[in-house]
Design a protein around this motif. Sequence first.
Motif, PDB file in Angstrom:
ATOM      1  N   ASP A  62       0.820  -1.239   0.000  1.00  0.00           N
ATOM      2  CA  ASP A  62       0.000   0.000   0.000  1.00  0.00           C
ATOM      3  C   ASP A  62       0.844   1.276   0.000  1.00  0.00           C
ATOM      4  OD1 ASP A  62      -2.248  -1.573   0.055  1.00  0.00           O
ATOM      5  OD2 ASP A  62      -2.426  -1.508   2.253  1.00  0.00           O
ATOM      6  N   THR A 106      -3.995   1.587  -6.220  1.00  0.00           N
ATOM      7  CA  THR A 106      -3.558   1.404  -4.835  1.00  0.00           C
ATOM      8  C   THR A 106      -2.220   2.104  -4.668  1.00  0.00           C
ATOM      9  OG1 THR A 106      -2.464  -0.678  -5.396  1.00  0.00           O
ATOM     10  CG2 THR A 106      -4.756  -0.810  -4.609  1.00  0.00           C
ATOM     11  N   GLY A 107      -1.920   2.396  -3.459  1.00  0.00           N
ATOM     12  CA  GLY A 107      -0.647   3.030  -3.182  1.00  0.00           C
ATOM     13  C   GLY A 107      -0.780   4.524  -2.948  1.00  0.00           C
TER      14      GLY A 107
END
Length: 714
Positions: free
Chosen positions: A123, A202-203
Amino acid sequence: MATFRTRWLLSVLLVNLWNYFSLAGPPVPPSRPKCYIPFDEKTDSVDINCSWETRPDPQIPTNYSLHWEPANTEEGHGISGTSLNGLIHRELFSNHGELRVWVQAKNQHGSAKSEEAVFNPADIMKPPPPKIHLSHQDTLEIEWSHPCDHLQLSVGPCRVQYRTEADQVWFEEKVGIGSSYTFDSPQPCTVYEFQVSCACGTGLTSDWSASLRIRSTEMAPVGLDIWQDCGTSPASFDCVLIWKNLSVSQACYFILGYEVIVSYKNGTAMLVNVSATEPRGQLVCDELQCQFTSSLKDVSSVSLSAYNAHGTTVPSYLATPIQDIEKNEQDIHLKMDEEYLTVSWDLPSQLSDNLKEYVVQYKQAGYPPGQGFDWIKVNKSQTTGIFKGHFKKYIPYQVSLFTVSNSSKFRHLSSAIGYSLQGTPSGVPSFKVYSIAATSVTLQWEPVPLLKQNGVILYYQIGVDRQNVYNVSASPQHENRTFELPRLSPGQEYEVWIRAVTVAGPGANATASFKTKHREDFDNLILTLLGIIILVLICCFLYSVCRGENKVCPLVHPCFNEKVPDPRNSHIFRQMKHQINDPLAWICIPVYEPHPKISLLEIVEIQPRAFKSSLEKTSDPEGLTRLVVGDGCTQFDCQDDQGEDAVIAECHRTDHRFGREEYSKMIDSDEERDKQQQEEEEDTGDCWSSSEEEPFPSGYEKHFMPTALEVLEV
């Protein structure tokens, strides 16, 4: 002396020790670490980058260590160092499961631990910044390539931030998952900077991209904000046209010149093209303003345009009906310091449909046109105008309020003087005594000049001493600048003073000395005038009463009586000699004297002895025979040359009747005596008629009446 120095050194040492022990102790806990994994297209083996913040003490060395461990185990690792960031290598953590990360600070006095950061390594993936480029120049449209497309990851949202070249603050907008952005309503001739940041499905979000600098399309400059500077008098005829300089973006970098159309009251107009590079004295500019140096006297309106290489601005129009400026109608309120000037006024109960806006201006007193001057335009629904600048102390600023109609005609509403800081005023330049009486005096002075007032003068103080002080209004309505000082004593010397007063206090005194008049001098003057008037009235009365015959007033000076004819004035007889035979001789009037009273004298040529004997024979008590034959006429002078000889011959035959009559009887002033004389002459048929004779004349008659010899000499 040594004891004092010792005590001083001991006190300094104690203070230093107190500071040392008060500051000594465990270090401040660091902030929670921020970690991310920069995505590398070439390899999946990427380390975790962590950073934190703290306030290290430079006097006490501090070591920092980064610690991490899986969330479900107690097996941990750590690295130490003195920097504020650290790396967790790829082989020391797993992509599956959560990690707990913290930072510990340690010095010689103890240690401190930061809060833990718990995250999944999958993440904290951060994509690289996107690369942007310009798509369309006219609309300022930019495009970029999304970094997640290259990473074969799902595309996330992007953000755009921009600012002008002159600004320091960024403005941010969200653009979603798109890869382009169009900037709406750019200012012409303006340089903009753009940056883009994107995220994957995501991230974390990527860092901001490099700035892209774009210049908007050049075009004609925008319209000018014009006004007029009339000095400190809004109703002055000596005004100049003035306008505010355009910014670089408004002017599109280079203004080549201005076009000024001047319309005069007589119906004529003139176009003036003023070059910005070679003004030739027609244009004066500074960093903020420009002015057209020609006077606006007898000008009805002005139109101004600026032009550059791409075109000309829309003309800015200003009507200047200076003669229609009215008196103050609305009060304005000033709040002023060295940095700000706030002007406020009351909103009219009914706004005119023709009202476009308000204009508020200030003018520093004593400055030439175009200097110390500024204005702002305020919406018609507002009642406040604010200026920002550097306002000098004790310097007057003339603040004026105007209304502007839709046809660009303006009207002056009100003016006021403002000061950023007020002081005591200077003394009045002239103070003198205008008139002096016995119990009062009128004083006159000149007001303090505006540049020397140092504040708003509230009133003037006039006094003789500390007890008798009078406050005189300093309002413009009190224009005569005079004051009557009452309740003074007659014949006493005084010294009176005057000074101006502001909110800071009274100014310097100006003095004048005088002495009141004596009351008795005034009374004596009145009595003297009354006496002279009474004396003149008495003289006039006596003159009117006594101007008749001397029988009424025998004692009055002869100048009040009628003139007595002098027979020695022989010209009277010569003028009357042609009227002897005239039957209307009784109405003859002499040429040079009005209505003379004279008598005809008989001329007898005898020897002195015979004259004496004839006098002795005369027994007539009345003297000479009366010789007057008419009122104011004589037979002797009224005859011609032949008649004159005949009369003289006849008179020689009547020498025995010659005599003198009393002088009072010789002047016949009524018609009865003339009539009686004519009857006597008809009865006797002689030249002389007399009923009474006297031997010698009276003294009075002898003095005034001539002798026969004197008549012959004539």
